[in-house]
Design an enzyme around this catalytic site. Structure first.
Site, short mmCIF file in Angstrom:
data_model
loop_
_atom_site.label_atom_id
_atom_site.label_comp_id
_atom_site.label_asym_id
_atom_site.label_seq_id
_atom_site.Cartn_x
_atom_site.Cartn_y
_atom_site.Cartn_z
N ASP A 186 0.82 -1.22 0.00
CA ASP A 186 0.00 0.00 0.00
C ASP A 186 0.85 1.26 0.00
OD1 ASP A 186 0.93 -0.48 2.58
OD2 ASP A 186 -1.05 -0.77 3.46
N ASN B 153 -7.45 -3.03 14.39
CA ASN B 153 -8.85 -3.34 14.06
C ASN B 153 -8.95 -4.50 13.07
OD1 ASN B 153 -7.94 -2.16 11.72
ND2 ASN B 153 -9.44 -0.49 11.67
N HIS C 128 -7.22 -4.79 10.23
CA HIS C 128 -6.99 -4.50 8.80
C HIS C 128 -5.71 -5.15 8.31
CE1 HIS C 128 -4.79 -0.62 10.08
NE2 HIS C 128 -3.94 -1.14 9.22
N GLU D 84 -9.64 -1.86 5.35
CA GLU D 84 -10.27 -1.61 6.64
C GLU D 84 -11.50 -2.51 6.81
OE1 GLU D 84 -8.82 0.10 8.82
OE2 GLU D 84 -8.23 2.12 8.19
C1 GLP Z 1 -0.61 0.23 8.60
C2 GLP Z 1 -0.26 -0.53 7.32
C3 GLP Z 1 -0.42 -2.02 7.47
C4 GLP Z 1 0.21 -2.46 8.77
C5 GLP Z 1 -0.58 -1.88 9.92
C6 GLP Z 1 0.03 -2.19 11.27
O1 GLP Z 1 -1.82 0.89 8.56
N1 GLP Z 1 -0.96 -0.09 6.16
O2 GLP Z 1 0.16 -2.68 6.35
O3 GLP Z 1 0.19 -3.87 8.87
O4 GLP Z 1 -0.71 -0.49 9.80
O5 GLP Z 1 1.12 -1.35 11.53
P1 GLP Z 1 2.16 -1.56 12.69
O6 GLP Z 1 3.01 -2.70 12.30
O7 GLP Z 1 2.95 -0.27 12.72
O8 GLP Z 1 1.39 -1.81 13.92
#
Ligand code: GLP
Length: 245
Positions: free
Chosen positions: A66, A135, A137, A142
């Site tokens: 992304d 959440n 995702h 989402e």
């Molecule tokens: C972001 C990314 C995801 C990631 C998630 C968790 O929003 N788009 O790909 O897995 O958050 O992030 P973190 O590893 O910093 O908790």
């Protein structure tokens, strides 16, 4: 879905890096799907260490999950910048084999369609390595995202905007783009293998819902339940809400 629990974040990250290194060694032309965020940092560090010890990415092809809509790769909070500084600059992956969605593409919808075409042209993804949001995702899919969703423009939830502006990345929620380009759940499900790494107590509810909750769009990661080859790598804190069989 399979899951493995490790005592510490470091051990879980090490196990993911070992699996990725195994796959890269067995198939140097591997097509790897990669995440950003805090979670994969330990894995990237370990893969860099393994690269210094001889592991080569010179024939590998990568696709990221992304990118924020409106951020160019030069922006320090863009995912392109994250990947360059935390991983790509330290390994021998050719620049032309590093694929990320372009957050400032003139026609973002076309950018999303073209990204899927590029993945198909490479023969699909062998391994998607994912993190998970609090959440549930995955990528920026989402809650409410459909099981067959394709790569597209998505709106971020308040929860995700806040999680990504707690000082680790953005300093203020107002700075976080409201939309992103994200590989869809349908596209993620087409990979041969999927690894989800979840670390820390903040991920415990999402991990429970993904693995032991219903197959439901309220938890996007649960939509991987019927995939033949998914493994969750967890530290003890992230696994703390799972009920043992
Ligand atoms: C972001 C990314 C995801 C990631 C998630 C968790 O929003 N788009 O790909 O897995 O958050 O992030 P973190 O590893 O910093 O908790």
């Amino acid at each position: 879905m399979r899951y493995e629990t490790f005592k510490t974040e470091q051990e879980a990250s090490q196990a993911v890096a070992t699996r990725i290194a195994e796959l890269v060694s067995a198939n140097p032309r591997i097509r790897l799907g990669l995440p950003t965020g805090s979670t994969p940092l330990g894995v990237y560090k370990e893969l860099i260490r393994q690269h210094q010890a001889g592991l080569s990415f010179s024939e590998a092809v990568t696709f990221n999950l992304d990118e924020y809509l409106g951020l160019s790769g030069a922006h320090p909070q863009s995912y392109r910048y994250f990947m360059e500084t935390n991983f790509f600059q330290h390994i021998d992956l050719p620049t032309w084999n590093r694929h990320l969605l372009d957050g400032v593409a003139r026609y973002p919808e076309l950018e999303c369609q073209a990204y899927e075409t590029k993945i198909q042209a490479q023969g699909g993804i062998n391994l998607w390595f994912l993190g998970i949001g609090g959440n549930g995702h995955i990528a920026f899919n989402e809650p409410g995202s459909e099981v067959n969703s394709r790569t597209r423009i998505v709106s971020l939830t308040t929860e995700t905007i806040e999680a990504n502006s707690d000082g680790r990345f953005f300093k203020d929620p107002a700075e976080v783009p409201r939309c992103a380009l994200s590989v869809g759940i349908g596209a993620i499900r087409e990979a041969d293998e999927i690894i989800v790494l979840a670390l820390g107590e903040k991920k415990a509810d999402a991990v429970f819902n993904a693995i032991q909750g219903p197959f439901d769009i309220s938890c996007p990661a649960s939509l991987l339940q019927d995939h033949a080859n998914v493994t969750f790598y967890l530290d003890e804190a992230a696994a703390s809400k799972l009920t043992r069989a």
